[in-house]
Design a protein around this motif. Structure first.
Motif, PDB file in Angstrom:
ATOM      1  N   SER A 114       0.831  -1.217   0.000  1.00  0.00           N
ATOM      2  CA  SER A 114       0.000   0.000   0.000  1.00  0.00           C
ATOM      3  C   SER A 114       0.857   1.256   0.000  1.00  0.00           C
ATOM      4  N   ILE A 115       1.890   1.281   0.810  1.00  0.00           N
ATOM      5  CA  ILE A 115       2.774   2.446   0.871  1.00  0.00           C
ATOM      6  C   ILE A 115       3.418   2.697  -0.489  1.00  0.00           C
ATOM      7  N   ARG A 116       3.906   1.648  -1.109  1.00  0.00           N
ATOM      8  CA  ARG A 116       4.539   1.795  -2.429  1.00  0.00           C
ATOM      9  C   ARG A 116       3.532   2.266  -3.477  1.00  0.00           C
ATOM     10  N   LEU A 117       2.324   1.713  -3.413  1.00  0.00           N
ATOM     11  CA  LEU A 117       1.287   2.124  -4.366  1.00  0.00           C
ATOM     12  C   LEU A 117       0.910   3.596  -4.213  1.00  0.00           C
ATOM     13  N   ILE A 118       0.807   4.058  -2.981  1.00  0.00           N
ATOM     14  CA  ILE A 118       0.478   5.464  -2.735  1.00  0.00           C
ATOM     15  C   ILE A 118       1.522   6.365  -3.374  1.00  0.00           C
ATOM     16  N   GLU A 119       2.786   6.045  -3.152  1.00  0.00           N
ATOM     17  CA  GLU A 119       3.863   6.855  -3.733  1.00  0.00           C
ATOM     18  C   GLU A 119       3.830   6.792  -5.256  1.00  0.00           C
ATOM     19  N   ARG A 120       3.677   5.598  -5.816  1.00  0.00           N
ATOM     20  CA  ARG A 120       3.644   5.450  -7.279  1.00  0.00           C
ATOM     21  C   ARG A 120       2.439   6.150  -7.884  1.00  0.00           C
ATOM     22  N   LEU A 121       1.293   6.070  -7.218  1.00  0.00           N
ATOM     23  CA  LEU A 121       0.094   6.734  -7.726  1.00  0.00           C
ATOM     24  C   LEU A 121       0.287   8.244  -7.793  1.00  0.00           C
ATOM     25  N   LEU A 130     -10.491   4.688   3.136  1.00  0.00           N
ATOM     26  CA  LEU A 130      -9.347   3.898   3.571  1.00  0.00           C
ATOM     27  C   LEU A 130      -8.079   4.747   3.644  1.00  0.00           C
ATOM     28  N   LEU A 131      -7.839   5.544   2.612  1.00  0.00           N
ATOM     29  CA  LEU A 131      -6.645   6.395   2.600  1.00  0.00           C
ATOM     30  C   LEU A 131      -6.697   7.450   3.704  1.00  0.00           C
ATOM     31  N   SER A 132      -7.867   7.991   3.984  1.00  0.00           N
ATOM     32  CA  SER A 132      -8.017   8.952   5.087  1.00  0.00           C
ATOM     33  C   SER A 132      -7.719   8.289   6.431  1.00  0.00           C
ATOM     34  N   ALA A 133      -8.179   7.059   6.602  1.00  0.00           N
ATOM     35  CA  ALA A 133      -7.895   6.328   7.840  1.00  0.00           C
ATOM     36  C   ALA A 133      -6.403   6.084   7.996  1.00  0.00           C
ATOM     37  N   LEU A 134      -5.729   5.758   6.897  1.00  0.00           N
ATOM     38  CA  LEU A 134      -4.283   5.552   6.932  1.00  0.00           C
ATOM     39  C   LEU A 134      -3.564   6.859   7.281  1.00  0.00           C
TER      40      LEU A 134
END
Length: 152
Positions: A8-15, A134-138
């Motif tokens: 998830s962390i990698r996807l957030i950065e790549r997105l 989900l992203l807001s919760a993270l």
């Protein structure tokens, strides 16, 4: 749990990087060469408001860019108007110039087109809302972690 968390962390950065690539592609398509993708994102975050550089920094995440430098460049290229506060001469506020408003309108049209195309793939408002929750919760989890770390 650790592996999905790291994915998830990698996807957030790549997105985010891919989103900046989308903006860059649109700038290239429009033949706009005097502004970069991060600066365009800054303009979008200002939109029709007047903000200080500090407010702008809090509002957006510009992947290691220097917001003050980018604001200076945006003023120099005519996308932003910078004015001193009447009440506190040390503080400056920025707002979009007509040139900046024109570009934000074009980028907003890109966002609308992307949203329509995304909906056509089956990723509609409901799925995006779930992802946003989900992203807001993270984000809250990380903010709380940082707050607790400074309290120790």
């Amino acid at each position: 749990m650790k592996d999905p968390y790291l994915v998830s962390i990698r996807l957030i950065e790549r997105l985010h990087r891919r989103f900046l690539d989308v903006i860059k592609t649109e700038l290239d398509r429009l033949g706009i060469e005097d502004i970069n993708n991060v600066q365009t994102l800054i303009l979008s975050n200002i939109n029709e408001e007047q903000l200080t550089v500090g407010e702008l920094t809090v509002r957006g995440y510009y992947l290691g860019s220097n917001v003050s430098y980018n604001v200076k460049k945006l003023v120099e290229t005519g996308y932003l108007i910078q004015e001193r506060s009447f009440h506190d001469r040390r503080m400056t506020r920025v707002r979009l110039s007509p040139k900046g408003l024109d570009l934000v309108g074009k980028i907003d049209a890109l966002y609308a087109k992307n949203a329509e195309e995304l909906a056509a793939t089956g990723i509609g408002a409901d799925r995006l809302s779930s992802a946003n929750d989900l992203l807001s919760a993270l984000e809250r989890f990380w903010s709380n972690y940082i707050s607790r770390a400074y309290q120790r």
